[in-house]
Design a protein around this motif. Sequence first.
Motif, PDB file in Angstrom:
ATOM      1  N   ARG A  23       1.075  -1.247   0.017  1.00 43.07           N
ATOM      2  CA  ARG A  23       0.016  -0.085   0.019  1.00 43.07           C
ATOM      3  C   ARG A  23       0.886   1.278   0.070  1.00 43.07           C
ATOM      4  O   ARG A  23       1.932   1.393   0.623  1.00 43.07           O
ATOM      5  N   ASP A  24       0.476   2.249  -0.882  1.00 42.88           N
ATOM      6  CA  ASP A  24       1.126   3.496  -1.005  1.00 42.88           C
ATOM      7  C   ASP A  24       2.343   3.641  -1.587  1.00 42.88           C
ATOM      8  O   ASP A  24       3.229   4.551  -1.473  1.00 42.88           O
ATOM      9  N   HIS A  26       4.545   3.745  -4.878  1.00 37.31           N
ATOM     10  CA  HIS A  26       4.412   4.052  -6.106  1.00 37.31           C
ATOM     11  C   HIS A  26       4.967   3.184  -7.088  1.00 37.31           C
ATOM     12  O   HIS A  26       5.881   2.574  -7.119  1.00 37.31           O
ATOM     13  N   LYS A  40      -0.507   3.698  -7.632  1.00 37.00           N
ATOM     14  CA  LYS A  40      -0.423   3.134  -6.032  1.00 37.00           C
ATOM     15  C   LYS A  40      -1.673   2.524  -5.671  1.00 37.00           C
ATOM     16  O   LYS A  40      -2.658   2.811  -6.255  1.00 37.00           O
ATOM     17  N   CYS A  42      -3.989   1.700  -2.632  1.00 37.18           N
ATOM     18  CA  CYS A  42      -4.455   2.251  -1.521  1.00 37.18           C
ATOM     19  C   CYS A  42      -5.745   2.030  -0.734  1.00 37.18           C
ATOM     20  O   CYS A  42      -6.253   0.947  -1.307  1.00 37.18           O
ATOM     21  N   SER A  46      -5.866  -2.515   0.900  1.00 35.20           N
ATOM     22  CA  SER A  46      -5.162  -2.335  -0.679  1.00 35.20           C
ATOM     23  C   SER A  46      -6.278  -2.527  -1.492  1.00 35.20           C
ATOM     24  O   SER A  46      -6.342  -3.083  -2.698  1.00 35.20           O
ATOM     25  N   ASP A  52      -1.664   9.301  -9.577  1.00 36.86           N
ATOM     26  CA  ASP A  52      -1.175  10.484  -8.909  1.00 36.86           C
ATOM     27  C   ASP A  52      -0.473  11.207 -10.237  1.00 36.86           C
ATOM     28  O   ASP A  52       0.472  10.855 -10.826  1.00 36.86           O
TER      29      ASP A  52
END
Length: 114
Positions: A23-24, A26, A40, A42, A46, A52
Motif C-alpha cells: 500500500r502507498d 508508487h 499506487k 491504497c 489495499s 497520481d
Amino acid sequence: MGEVYIPIPSEIHKQFPGFFPSRDVHFNLTIPTGETFNAKVCQDNSKALMTDPNKALSDWLLRRVFNLKEGELATIEKMNELGFDSVIIQKDNNGNYKIDKAKSNSYEKFISNE
C-alpha cells in the motif's frame, strides 16, 4: 470531479499475493496509448488502485474509454454497451504494470480459472 479509483477485489490479493506493491508504494502503470502514469494501491486492505494525479486515471478511463462528459455517470449499462466490464492489469519482470479494458465477463472467467 475527475477523481476515480479502480476497486481491487480481495480475491485478487488472496489468489495472487505480492502481485501489487505494498500500500502507498508508487509504481509505473502504462495505458494502451503508451502513456505511463504514477500509480499506487491504497485504502484499507489495499482495495483501490489510483494514479497520481488522480485525474490521469479518470481522463483515460472516463473520457477516452467511456467517452463520458464531465459529470456524466459511468454505469454497468454503458460498460455493457461498450463490451467490457473490468480492466486487466499485467506486470512485467521489471515490476512495470500495464492496464487495459477487458471484455465483459473476463474477470469471472479469470478468477474461476476458466
